[in-house]
Design an enzyme around this catalytic site. Structure first.
Site: not given
Ligand SMILES: NC(=O)c1ccc[n+]([C@@H]2O[C@H](COP(=O)([O-])OP(=O)(O)OC[C@H]3O[C@@H](n4cnc5c(N)ncnc54)[C@H](O)[C@@H]3O)[C@@H](O)[C@H]2O)c1
Length: 360
Positions: A126, A148, A190, A226, A236, A240, A244, A247, A251, A263
């Site tokens: 947990r 994340k 990035e 960031k 998010e 946030r 992107n 992106h 993508h 990427h």
């Protein structure tokens, strides 16, 4: 040597990001000195064969020298192993290693290792503490920050995940010396993105070529962009989205290349497209598009869409991307250094014009 220490505020507390050189040899000491330190001796290091062979010994020695008993878990290298099956193998070994709730798990590797180890730490018993030891530029400026964590599902990337903040992030820039050049470049996309969305001075430093020189000069700035965004939007829900930039287009390019395109290369092309769309809409000047393109090109990142990707295929790939709110594709468009605008009313004709203008 610690060059910078950046504290990240989270809804439940805070964690430090250490940036510097020779830090892997200090992992045991840095973790033992954390305020919350009351950890079991038993701990685990999750890595892959490639990174493990290069860098695990220093972490193991440092932990042993500080009264820890590390157990090393090696998983196969690559995004294709960022799966529930690999996660199960990690759980098996965490049990085998007899970790308890006071144990710490160390993620030694790029974003794939960080994301998977973080998810294992969020769920094992947990939840146990974990420390990020990012070894790629992308993991240092992006994946290790913000909590994340996830694994992929055959139907999509990062579909099974959680928010789990690390106890600390230790970014040893010596790691970058063994990183293949293409991986470094991919991370640089990035870094450029962070300059555009949040730090004009970072962008200027990159423009004058400082990315080739001392990493410690610009890496902390890229990390701070960031950090500031995730502090304001830890779960998010809004801001946030800025991260992107590039992106939505990016993508689509990655997907059309069957993920052969890195990427960062996708993000690079995507940022050029986003900037061109912004200029078409008079959100930014044409000269800003040229600056972004020139910087990406100087770094060795792609700025022209491959001709084997047809315009229709790109638009199809974009419309199945998850960055949609209701039925509109959401685009982040750069206005100026440090300012982006979110738009969701872009027409097909506008996208076609952008794609055509971004070909050779
Ligand atoms: N959690 C987040 O917020 C977040 C953000 C961005 C990306 N990600 C995830 O990060 C992953 C991509 O991360 P990545 O680009 O670091 O890829 P990666 O982890 O696959 O690493 C790239 C390659 O470099 C090798 N490598 C790593 N460090 C090395 C070193 N120091 N020397 C030599 N080789 C080294 C790895 O073994 C691998 O082959 C994706 O799964 C993506 O979903 C997560």
């Amino acid at each position: 040597m610690i060059r910078d220490q950046i504290i990240v505020q989270t809804p439940d507390g805070a964690y430090p990001i250490f940036v510097g050189t020779s830090l892997l040899t200090q992992v045991g000491k840095l973790v033992s000195n954390l305020e919350s330190a009351n950890f079991s001796k038993r701990c685990a290091i999750v890595t892959n064969r490639r990174v493990g062979a290069l860098h695990a010994a220093r972490v193991i020695n440092s932990l042993c020298g500080n009264n820890f008993e590390p157990y090393t878990i090696e998983i196969p290298d690559g995004e294709k192993f960022k799966t529930l099956d690999t996660l199960r193998a990690i759980y098996d070994q965490l049990i085998e290693a007899q970790l308890d709730r006071q144990s710490v798990i160390f993620a030694l590797g790029g974003g794939v290792i960080g994301d998977m180890t973080g998810f294992a730490a969020a769920t094992f018993l947990r939840g146990v503490e974990f420390v990020q030891l990012p070894t790629t530029l992308l993991a240092m400026v992006d994946a290790s920050i913000g909590g994340k964590v996830a694994v992929d599902h055959p139907r999509g990337k990062n579909l099974i995940g959680a928010f789990k903040q690390p106890l600390a992030v230790i970014s040893d820039t010596d790691m970058l010396a063994t990183l293949p050049e293409a991986e470094f470049r991919s991370g640089m996309a990035e870094v450029v993105k962070h300059g555009i969305i949040g730090d004009a001075e970072l962008f200027w430093k990159l423009e004058v070529g400082s990315w080739k020189l001392e990493v410690g000069d610009w890496l902390p700035r890229a990390i701070r962009v960031k950090v500031e965004i995730v502090e304001r939007d830890p779960l998010e829900k809004g801001e946030r989205a800025k991260l992107n930039l590039g992106h939505t287009f990016g993508h689509a390019f990655e997907k059309l290349s069957n993920y052969e395109m890195r990427h960062g290369d996708g993000v690079s092309l995507g940022m050029v497209c986003a900037a061109r769309l912004a200029a078409q809409r008079k959100i930014c000047d044409e000269s800003f598009v040229v600056r972004i393109e020139n910087l990406l090109r100087a770094i060795g990142l792609p700025t022209r869409i491959p001709n084997d990707m047809t315009t229709d295929a790109i638009i199809d790939a974009m419309t199945t991307d998850k960055k949609r709110v209701e039925d509109h594709i959401v685009f982040l468009l750069p206005q100026a250094l440090g300012a982006v605008e979110i738009v969701d009313n872009v027409t097909r004709e506008e996208i076609v014009a952008v794609i055509q203008a971004t070909r050779d």
